[in-house]
Motif scaffolding. Structure first.
Motif, PDB file in Angstrom:
ATOM      1  N   UNK A  59      35.040  36.126  24.408  1.00 40.20           N
ATOM      2  CA  UNK A  59      34.100  36.266  23.295  1.00 40.20           C
ATOM      3  C   UNK A  59      33.482  34.906  23.015  1.00 40.20           C
ATOM      4  N   UNK A  60      32.249  34.948  22.541  1.00 36.41           N
ATOM      5  CA  UNK A  60      31.539  33.767  22.075  1.00 36.41           C
ATOM      6  C   UNK A  60      31.601  33.814  20.551  1.00 36.41           C
ATOM      7  N   UNK A  67      34.502  30.596   8.510  1.00 39.74           N
ATOM      8  CA  UNK A  67      35.053  31.798   9.135  1.00 39.74           C
ATOM      9  C   UNK A  67      34.445  31.954  10.524  1.00 39.74           C
ATOM     10  N   UNK A  68      35.211  32.578  11.415  1.00 41.64           N
ATOM     11  CA  UNK A  68      34.705  32.830  12.751  1.00 41.64           C
ATOM     12  C   UNK A  68      33.706  33.979  12.725  1.00 41.64           C
ATOM     13  N   UNK A  69      32.573  33.774  13.379  1.00 47.86           N
ATOM     14  CA  UNK A  69      31.558  34.813  13.524  1.00 47.86           C
ATOM     15  C   UNK A  69      31.360  35.058  15.018  1.00 47.86           C
ATOM     16  N   UNK A  70      31.751  36.230  15.472  1.00 51.70           N
ATOM     17  CA  UNK A  70      31.661  36.566  16.891  1.00 51.70           C
ATOM     18  C   UNK A  70      30.220  36.922  17.244  1.00 51.70           C
ATOM     19  N   UNK A  71      29.708  36.272  18.289  1.00 52.05           N
ATOM     20  CA  UNK A  71      28.322  36.480  18.711  1.00 52.05           C
ATOM     21  C   UNK A  71      28.191  37.535  19.794  1.00 52.05           C
ATOM     22  N   UNK A  72      29.125  37.524  20.748  1.00 54.59           N
ATOM     23  CA  UNK A  72      29.042  38.466  21.852  1.00 54.59           C
ATOM     24  C   UNK A  72      30.328  38.477  22.653  1.00 54.59           C
TER      25      UNK A  72
END
Length: 191
Positions: A59-60, A67-72
């Motif tokens: 994951x990117x 906070x972690x925000x997942x891009x893809x």
């Protein structure tokens, strides 16, 4: 050898490679492994390698308001890198983390440039791979700014359905841009 076969199959779906080009690619890419939760790249590092993911899932993500925000997400048979950092040699703002044990074939920037010079099809392959990555990133950016969370979840299901069982729900929630509890409510409305 199975990893190299997957790489060649992927490249051959894009263009026809001559036998000597196949050999050049096989010699330029080197095996690399990382364990689940380890990072292929961390923010503030320069991305020095381009990876072809042979096995596993990554994951990117970035940090947004601490906070972690997942891009893809990227799965087997796809390329992995922060291309902006890889090309510019500037520090990345992204993190790329293994969600499963991963096996890659990697190439560094200088080796890739050599391939571009000696292989007539390498530039075409590079352009098409970058165009594909560009489309993925633009679509993700547009979904964040144009769609409500429920529609972003539908987008996730449309583009990553085969991965839904491999990705923890809290990371899917991060990708959609909601808390896990909100994702549960969205899922109940959809199903």
């Amino acid at each position: 050898m199975k990893s190299f076969e997957l790489l060649l199959q992927t490249l051959k779906r894009i263009t026809i490679l001559e036998p000597q080009e196949e050999e050049l690619f096989l010699n330029a890419f080197k095996p690399h492994t990382i364990k689940k939760n380890e990072h292929f790249l961390q923010a503030s590092e320069v991305c020095t390698k381009l990876g072809f993911l042979c096995k596993g899932l990554v994951r990117y993500y970035v940090f947004k308001n601490d906070e972690e925000a997942t891009l893809e997400f990227t799965k087997e048979g796809e390329f992995v890198a922060d291309y902006g950092s890889f090309i510019s040699k500037e520090p990345s703002i992204q993190n790329i983390q293994a969600l499963e044990d991963c096996e890659f074939l990697i190439i560094d920037y200088d080796e890739l440039q050599k391939l571009y010079k000696v292989s007539k099809n390498a530039n075409l392959l590079g352009r098409i791979i970058i165009e594909h990555r560009f489309i993925i990133m633009v679509n993700q950016l547009l979904t964040v700014h144009r769609y409500a969370p429920e529609d972003r979840y539908r987008y996730f299901l449309q583009h990553y359905k085969e991965l839904a069982q491999r990705i923890p729900q809290y990371l899917i929630a991060s990708y959609v841009g909601v808390k896990p509890q909100s994702l549960s409510r969205i899922r109940k409305r959809i199903y």
